[in-house]
Scaffold this active site. Structure first.
Site, mmCIF file in Angstrom:
data_model
loop_
_atom_site.group_PDB
_atom_site.id
_atom_site.type_symbol
_atom_site.label_atom_id
_atom_site.label_comp_id
_atom_site.label_asym_id
_atom_site.label_seq_id
_atom_site.Cartn_x
_atom_site.Cartn_y
_atom_site.Cartn_z
ATOM 1 C CG ASP A 276 -0.269 0.256 2.714
ATOM 2 O OD1 ASP A 276 1.224 0.047 2.208
ATOM 3 O OD2 ASP A 276 -0.326 0.635 3.211
ATOM 4 C CG ASP A 278 2.058 3.231 5.411
ATOM 5 O OD1 ASP A 278 1.481 2.758 4.664
ATOM 6 O OD2 ASP A 278 2.226 3.488 6.771
ATOM 7 C CE LYS A 375 -1.450 -2.600 8.610
ATOM 8 N NZ LYS A 375 -1.219 -1.363 9.466
HETATM 9 C C1 G16 Z 1 -4.063 1.442 10.018
HETATM 10 C C2 G16 Z 1 -3.934 0.047 11.469
HETATM 11 C C3 G16 Z 1 -4.032 -1.359 11.668
HETATM 12 C C4 G16 Z 1 -5.646 -1.533 11.206
HETATM 13 C C5 G16 Z 1 -6.459 -0.404 10.471
HETATM 14 C C6 G16 Z 1 -7.647 -0.612 10.011
HETATM 15 O O1 G16 Z 1 -3.251 0.344 9.420
HETATM 16 O O2 G16 Z 1 -2.375 0.404 11.870
HETATM 17 O O3 G16 Z 1 -4.115 -1.824 13.040
HETATM 18 O O4 G16 Z 1 -6.216 -2.437 11.400
HETATM 19 O O5 G16 Z 1 -5.851 0.662 9.996
HETATM 20 O O6 G16 Z 1 -8.263 0.073 11.427
HETATM 21 P P1 G16 Z 1 -9.687 0.839 10.929
HETATM 22 O O7 G16 Z 1 -10.210 -0.414 10.634
HETATM 23 O O8 G16 Z 1 -9.686 1.150 12.718
HETATM 24 O O9 G16 Z 1 -9.621 1.590 9.046
HETATM 25 P P2 G16 Z 1 -3.221 1.837 7.841
HETATM 26 O O10 G16 Z 1 -2.052 0.316 6.983
HETATM 27 O O11 G16 Z 1 -4.045 1.733 8.122
HETATM 28 O O12 G16 Z 1 -1.843 2.557 8.850
#
Ligand code: G16
Length: 542
Positions: A276, A278, A375
């Site tokens: 994605d 980042d 991650k």
């Molecule tokens: C972030 C968080 C993740 C989470 C995701 C979705 O990911 O680091 O732990 O699972 O958002 O969160 P939500 O369901 O609250 O939208 P990223 O890749 O967007 O940084």
């Protein structure tokens, strides 16, 4: 010269699941960025003379904010900053740099998989010294500070040439511009069997990696093509663009549909993957098979010992609550701990630091390990490549064999995006209100065994996180989970997570949505999604 600038608070700077994410025009309001960064610094203690890491995913406004962050770090007393060349650092690479160089913390500039551009999304996240996102204790303090801030400090300095590797002076503070890829590539080489993967490519293994014009492009080029010898063209859309080429850099079946279609076609390469904006998420598609993130976590955990970095075995596995229970069965078989956390990578930090878990994963396309505290998209891809090279089987064979051993958790997430916030809250409130009366009742043929609003009691520091998602559990192990996303930037996103377990001697080859049809209907009956949101169908199904 250091200037102290008077400012007024904004009332909307509450960090969400992963930092502060807003539209670019919101960030461009006078002092908006400065207020938030100063509030971060004001919430920390003991950073005088220490090092700060700064980098982002290269999206629109990244370069401007990097310069502001450098000038503010200098004014606030940091001793030095490390900046990725061009202001670029993938989120996992930033985490690695913080850890490797013992930095005090880092500012990670990204809105992840959300689109970029003058009218799209931007974000700022603070990561602590372990390399992971700041825990709630700190993000709460930052938010409290944003509501009271009256001034910020900034050094009057010329813009730093962030495109040139080297060391520069910024008002008495050292600025180190580094190659964003080298340290990360070295870390990957220390974890995986590069010789085996290289040999696989040499003997004709074909792969497609879509960097989606986002940050992983340079990382994938270096690691897959230069170090592992994959043919040129294996990394596609590898040039990071401020607007990601006008696309959502979201590696899911909607925004990476072209890759999915190719992988299902007659001339598919052996393995397809994407990351994605980042670089922390991953999409895994074998020839003829999409691997759900929940299954991918379970399969990686079951096979991790095939990679040198994990040859000694895993200490434990952690997954977010809405992620399917597939990994639980692996943990059970391996006789190791299994931890269920709220959504948000920050909740894994304590478990990793305490040595309780080695591998973590989320249904939202995130998988990672204790090598960093974020991650890591390319890490997941490389672990897959390592497993494929050692087992010499196709991804499809590996997945099917996994189901035949452990059973299959049919799983899907239905998102309803940009729902009016008040209507989404009303839906959740109504569900919450009837939780107590649900157990023992039935929806269609499904009998409800339990229902609750998930609460996490952190086993390491004892902190308690409430209201982390409504779970309705049915007899037989199926469940539906409802929660509102914490990462959206307009309106509310309702996420409905649907899961059914099929034992290993059951029917393992069904189409997912049909396998879950009665649960999908039950979710509608329980939550009144149509009545509350006016929507007839989800915006995105993954
Ligand atoms: C972030 C968080 C993740 C989470 C995701 C979705 O990911 O680091 O732990 O699972 O958002 O969160 P939500 O369901 O609250 O939208 P990223 O890749 O967007 O940084």
């Amino acid at each position: 010269m250091i200037r102290t600038v008077e400012t007024k608070p904004y009332d909307d700077q509450k960090p969400g699941t992963s930092g502060l994410r807003k539209k670019v025009p919101v960030f461009q309001q006078p002092n908006y960025v400065e207020n938030f960064i100063q509030s971060v610094f004001d919430s920390l203690e003991g950073f005088q003379g220490k090092e700060l890491v700064i980098g982002g995913d290269g999206r629109y406004f990244n370069r401007e904010v990097v310069q502001i962050a450098i000038a503010m770090a200098a004014a606030n007393g940091f001793g030095s900053v490390i900046v990725g060349r061009g202001g670029i650092l993938s989120t996992p690479a930033a985490s690695n740099i913080i850890r490797k160089y013992n930095a005090f913390g880092g500012l990670v500039l990204s809105a992840s998989h959300n689109p970029g551009g003058p009218h799209e999304d931007f974000g700022i996240k603070y990561n602590i010294g372990n390399g992971g996102p700041a825990p709630e204790k700190i993000t709460d303090a930052i938010f409290a500070r944003t509501k009271a801030i009256a001034s910020y400090k900034i050094a009057d300095i010329d813009a730093i040439d962030i495109d040139r590797i080297g060391e520069f002076d910024a008002g008495g503070m050292k600025v180190k511009i580094i190659d964003p890829v080298a340290d990360y590539a070295e870390l990957m080489e220390s974890l995986f069997d590069f010789d085996a993967i290289r040999a696989n490519f040499k003997y004709g293994f074909r792969m497609a990696f879509d960097a989606m014009h986002a940050v992983t492009g340079p990382y994938a080029k270096e690691i897959l093509e230069l170090r592992l010898g994959a043919p040129k063209g294996t990394a596609r859309n590898f040039k990071p663009l401020p607007d990601f080429g006008g696309h959502h850099p979201d590696p899911n079946l909607v925004h990476a549909k072209h890759l999915y279609d190719e992988m299902m076609g007659p001339d598919a390469p052996d393995f397809g993957a994407a990351s994605d904006g980042d670089g922390d998420r991953n999409l895994i598609i074998g020839k003829g098979i999409f691997v759900t993130p929940s299954d991918s976590l379970a399969i990686l955990a079951a096979n991790a010992h095939l990679a040198p970095g994990y040859a000694k075995g895993l200490k434990g596995i952690a997954r977010s609550m809405p992620t399917s229970g597939a990994a639980d069965r692996v943990a059970e078989k391996l006789g190791i701990g299994m931890y269920e956390t709220p959504t948000g990578w920050k909740f894994f930090g304590n478990l990793l630091d305490a040595g309780m878990a080695t591998i973590c994963g989320e249904e939202s396309a995130g998988t990672g390990s204790d090598h960093v505290r974020e991650k890591d998209g390319l890490w997941a891809v490389l672990l897959w490549l390592n497993i494929l090279a050692i087992r010499g089987e196709s991804a499809k064979q590996i997945v099917e064999e996994h189901w035949a051993t452990y059973g299959r958790n049919y799983y899907s997430r239905h998102d309803y995006e940009e729902v009016e916030t008040a209507r989404a809250n009303a839906l959740m409130d109504a569900l919450r209100g009837k939780l107590g009366s649900l157990p023992g009742t039935s929806v269609g043929d499904l009998k409800i065994a339990a229902a609750d609003d998930f609460q996490y009691d952190d086993p390491v520091d004892g902190s308690v996180s409430k209201n982390q998602g409504i779970r309705v559990m049915f007899e037989g192990g199926s469940r539906v989970v409802f929660r509102l996303s914490g990462t959206g930037t307009s309106g509310a996103t309702l996420r409905v997570y649907i899961e059914r377990y099929e034992p290993k001697d059951g029917n393992l080859g069904l189409e997912t949505q049909s396998a879950l049809a009665d649960l999908i209907a039950a979710a509608e009956t329980l939550a009144g999604i149509h009545a509350h949101t006016g929507r007839n169908k989800p915006t995105v199904i993954t």
